[in-house]
Design a protein around this motif. Structure first.
Motif, PDB file in Angstrom:
ATOM      1  N   LEU A 215       0.810  -1.213   0.000  1.00 42.41           N
ATOM      2  CA  LEU A 215       0.000   0.000   0.000  1.00 42.41           C
ATOM      3  C   LEU A 215       0.844   1.263   0.000  1.00 42.41           C
ATOM      4  O   LEU A 215       0.318   2.367  -0.120  1.00 42.41           O
ATOM      5  CB  LEU A 215      -0.939  -0.006   1.209  1.00 42.41           C
ATOM      6  CG  LEU A 215      -2.086  -1.028   1.134  1.00 42.41           C
ATOM      7  CD1 LEU A 215      -2.890  -1.025   2.418  1.00 42.41           C
ATOM      8  CD2 LEU A 215      -2.984  -0.737  -0.057  1.00 42.41           C
ATOM      9  N   HIS A 216       2.162   1.124   0.174  1.00 39.08           N
ATOM     10  CA  HIS A 216       3.034   2.294   0.162  1.00 39.08           C
ATOM     11  C   HIS A 216       4.138   2.139  -0.884  1.00 39.08           C
ATOM     12  O   HIS A 216       5.208   2.717  -0.746  1.00 39.08           O
ATOM     13  CB  HIS A 216       3.661   2.502   1.543  1.00 39.08           C
ATOM     14  CG  HIS A 216       2.662   2.850   2.607  1.00 39.08           C
ATOM     15  ND1 HIS A 216       1.952   1.880   3.292  1.00 39.08           N
ATOM     16  CD2 HIS A 216       2.237   4.048   3.080  1.00 39.08           C
ATOM     17  CE1 HIS A 216       1.140   2.473   4.173  1.00 39.08           C
ATOM     18  NE2 HIS A 216       1.295   3.778   4.062  1.00 39.08           N
ATOM     19  N   SER A 217       3.853   1.377  -1.924  1.00 31.41           N
ATOM     20  CA  SER A 217       4.846   1.134  -2.961  1.00 31.41           C
ATOM     21  C   SER A 217       4.396   1.790  -4.255  1.00 31.41           C
ATOM     22  O   SER A 217       3.366   2.464  -4.325  1.00 31.41           O
ATOM     23  CB  SER A 217       5.026  -0.370  -3.187  1.00 31.41           C
ATOM     24  OG  SER A 217       3.858  -0.912  -3.792  1.00 31.41           O
ATOM     25  N   TYR A 220       0.756   1.320  -5.695  1.00 33.72           N
ATOM     26  CA  TYR A 220      -0.430   1.841  -4.987  1.00 33.72           C
ATOM     27  C   TYR A 220      -1.582   2.107  -5.958  1.00 33.72           C
ATOM     28  O   TYR A 220      -2.724   1.735  -5.702  1.00 33.72           O
ATOM     29  CB  TYR A 220      -0.073   3.127  -4.238  1.00 33.72           C
ATOM     30  CG  TYR A 220      -1.247   3.738  -3.513  1.00 33.72           C
ATOM     31  CD1 TYR A 220      -1.631   3.266  -2.256  1.00 33.72           C
ATOM     32  CD2 TYR A 220      -1.989   4.765  -4.096  1.00 33.72           C
ATOM     33  CE1 TYR A 220      -2.708   3.815  -1.595  1.00 33.72           C
ATOM     34  CE2 TYR A 220      -3.077   5.317  -3.445  1.00 33.72           C
ATOM     35  CZ  TYR A 220      -3.433   4.841  -2.198  1.00 33.72           C
ATOM     36  OH  TYR A 220      -4.519   5.384  -1.550  1.00 33.72           O
ATOM     37  N   TYR A 221      -1.272   2.758  -7.089  1.00 35.63           N
ATOM     38  CA  TYR A 221      -2.333   3.118  -8.022  1.00 35.63           C
ATOM     39  C   TYR A 221      -2.680   1.976  -8.968  1.00 35.63           C
ATOM     40  O   TYR A 221      -3.655   2.074  -9.719  1.00 35.63           O
ATOM     41  CB  TYR A 221      -1.925   4.349  -8.825  1.00 35.63           C
ATOM     42  CG  TYR A 221      -1.837   5.598  -7.975  1.00 35.63           C
ATOM     43  CD1 TYR A 221      -2.984   6.222  -7.500  1.00 35.63           C
ATOM     44  CD2 TYR A 221      -0.604   6.134  -7.620  1.00 35.63           C
ATOM     45  CE1 TYR A 221      -2.909   7.351  -6.700  1.00 35.63           C
ATOM     46  CE2 TYR A 221      -0.520   7.264  -6.824  1.00 35.63           C
ATOM     47  CZ  TYR A 221      -1.676   7.875  -6.372  1.00 35.63           C
ATOM     48  OH  TYR A 221      -1.597   8.983  -5.581  1.00 35.63           O
ATOM     49  N   HIS A 225      -8.650  -0.633  -5.250  1.00 34.89           N
ATOM     50  CA  HIS A 225      -9.010  -0.071  -3.946  1.00 34.89           C
ATOM     51  C   HIS A 225     -10.520  -0.232  -3.733  1.00 34.89           C
ATOM     52  O   HIS A 225     -11.230   0.721  -3.408  1.00 34.89           O
ATOM     53  CB  HIS A 225      -8.577   1.398  -3.869  1.00 34.89           C
ATOM     54  CG  HIS A 225      -7.096   1.579  -3.894  1.00 34.89           C
ATOM     55  ND1 HIS A 225      -6.307   1.542  -2.760  1.00 34.89           N
ATOM     56  CD2 HIS A 225      -6.233   1.742  -4.922  1.00 34.89           C
ATOM     57  CE1 HIS A 225      -5.039   1.707  -3.081  1.00 34.89           C
ATOM     58  NE2 HIS A 225      -4.959   1.816  -4.396  1.00 34.89           N
ATOM     59  N   TYR A 229      -9.500  -5.766  -3.631  1.00 35.13           N
ATOM     60  CA  TYR A 229      -8.268  -5.768  -2.846  1.00 35.13           C
ATOM     61  C   TYR A 229      -8.290  -6.895  -1.817  1.00 35.13           C
ATOM     62  O   TYR A 229      -7.242  -7.458  -1.481  1.00 35.13           O
ATOM     63  CB  TYR A 229      -8.062  -4.420  -2.141  1.00 35.13           C
ATOM     64  CG  TYR A 229      -6.762  -4.380  -1.371  1.00 35.13           C
ATOM     65  CD1 TYR A 229      -5.554  -4.178  -2.033  1.00 35.13           C
ATOM     66  CD2 TYR A 229      -6.726  -4.576   0.000  1.00 35.13           C
ATOM     67  CE1 TYR A 229      -4.350  -4.169  -1.347  1.00 35.13           C
ATOM     68  CE2 TYR A 229      -5.531  -4.572   0.698  1.00 35.13           C
ATOM     69  CZ  TYR A 229      -4.346  -4.363   0.016  1.00 35.13           C
ATOM     70  OH  TYR A 229      -3.164  -4.366   0.698  1.00 35.13           O
TER      71      TYR A 229
END
Length: 401
Positions: A215-217, A220-221, A225, A229
């Motif tokens: 989720l922080h790589s 992410y896009y 979402h 997921y």
């Protein structure tokens, strides 16, 4: 359709929106009018289509009427009685001067000769060099015509819009495997443990940090979402994590020494090799590629090349990919006596295949010679006859000869 019809605000009235500094319907209308006029007045040629339907209270936009009143000398109009289902053939014919009686000779498009693009040395190659990787070599084998579309014209295939696509899973597989090597296996605490302890440590590392890293790589896009997921987090990610853990079992089975005797290096830049086809003057082929992982021992007597996949690994072009990696590595290895072996490993199926599994009974030198000769022959044919479709290959083209 603009300007949009005024509708009752969902939460605030128009007056409340004005007091709170929010955009009102009039603000939005003036905003649309400004951009409409700016676009029209800055365009060399403008075609505006309007539809009238008294039953549905549909008429010409007030913006268009205002434009016609302001600049009557610049605007000409015509009416068409055609229905929407007719696709306004007469309107488009008038605008583009089309011949309504013209018909394409579709029989020519069914012939193999139709799928041939002439070779132009000035436009089709950069710096007098063709670029060739594993994926583009597959296109070249399949059809030089397909190779042209993919590598010269750079026309991408239309991707199916899926929440969790095969391409996304493949990219995530490589990302996770690389993270394990760079963030975990290259730390000092690894080298004093055995293969089984390493496997347990990697499983803990993946289970504790990977969902958060996802989720922080850079993905992410790309990740869904929404409800999809949950499918990714509860099914796909555990399968990939298990595949990476089982990959350690595979390493332990092919590497004879203790863990601390090896180095694990994910390739960053890759390798290149220049091939000069003898029958193609003044043109070279740059063969390039980058394996996912290189494993070496301390005395540099062996190197193991590993490439990760996320699906089935039965395809023969994966064996060719391994041979291409070995060809490239020959150009870079520090010692000529270094023994080189290569494997494809599927993280989703926990299976692997090596060079000998793909080319049973064939020597590396024979396979290498055949591949280089095939490259030279293919580009010689392109140089002489253009980028042609091959009738004996699957090139996803419909034709009949």
């Amino acid at each position: 359709i603009f300007p949009a019809q005024a509708i009752s605000p969902f939460l605030f009235t128009e007056n409340q929106r004005r007091i709170l500094g929010l955009k009102t319907y009039e603000d939005i209308r003036f905003w649309e009018k400004y951009y409409f006029f700016r676009m029209v007045l800055n365009s060399e040629k403008v075609l505006i289509f309007s539809q009238k339907n008294s039953e549905k209270n549909i008429g010409v936009s007030s913006f268009v009427e205002e434009l016609r009143l302001s600049y009557p000398q610049l605007i000409s109009s015509s009416n068409s009685e055609e229905s929407l289902g007719s696709s306004y053939r007469s309107v488009f014919s008038m605008i583009f001067n089309l011949d309504l009686n013209y018909h394409t000779d579709v029989e020519n498009t069914k012939k193999l000769s139709f799928f041939t693009i002439p070779f132009d040395q000035n436009d089709d190659v950069k710096d007098r060099c063709f670029s060739l990787s594993n994926s583009t070599y597959s296109y070249l084998q399949d059809s030089p015509f397909a190779y042209y579309l993919k590598t010269v014209a750079k026309i991408e295939e239309e991707l199916v819009d899926e929440p969790v696509s095969h391409l996304l899973i493949g990219n995530l597989s490589h990302y996770l495997a690389e993270k394990v090597v760079t963030d975990f296996m290259r730390t000092d605490r690894v080298w004093d443990v055995g293969w089984e302890e390493l496997k347990k440590g990697i499983r803990t590392f993946l289970n504790s940090s990977m969902p958060r890293k996802m989720l922080h790589s850079e993905f992410y896009y790309s990740l869904p979402h929404n409800y999809s997921y949950l499918y990714f987090e509860k099914i796909i990610l555990p399968v990939l994590s298990n595949g990476i853990s089982c990959f350690i079992n595979f390493l332990g089975s092919i590497l004879p020494d203790e863990l601390h005797n090896y180095s694990f290096i994910p390739e960053k830049t890759g390798h290149k090799k220049r091939i000069s086809p003898p029958s193609v003057p003044d043109l070279d082929v740059i063969l390039k590629g980058r394996a996912d992982l290189i494993v070496g021992n301390q005395d540099k007597s062996m190197k193991t090349i590993i490439d990760f996949k996320s699906g089935k690994i039965d395809r023969i072009d994966y064996g060719i990919q391994l041979m291409l990696y070995e060809i490239l590595f020959e150009e870079q290895r520090e010692h000529q006596t270094t023994e080189v072996c290569s494997y494809i490993y599927s993280l989703m199926e926990n299976s692997y295949k090596g060079f000998d599994d793909y080319f049973k009974g064939e020597s590396r030198e024979t396979v290498k010679t055949n591949i280089i000769q095939d490259i030279e022959k293919s580009f010689a044919e392109i140089y002489g006859s253009g980028f042609r479709a091959k009738p004996d290959k699957k090139c996803n083209l419909l034709y009949q000869d």
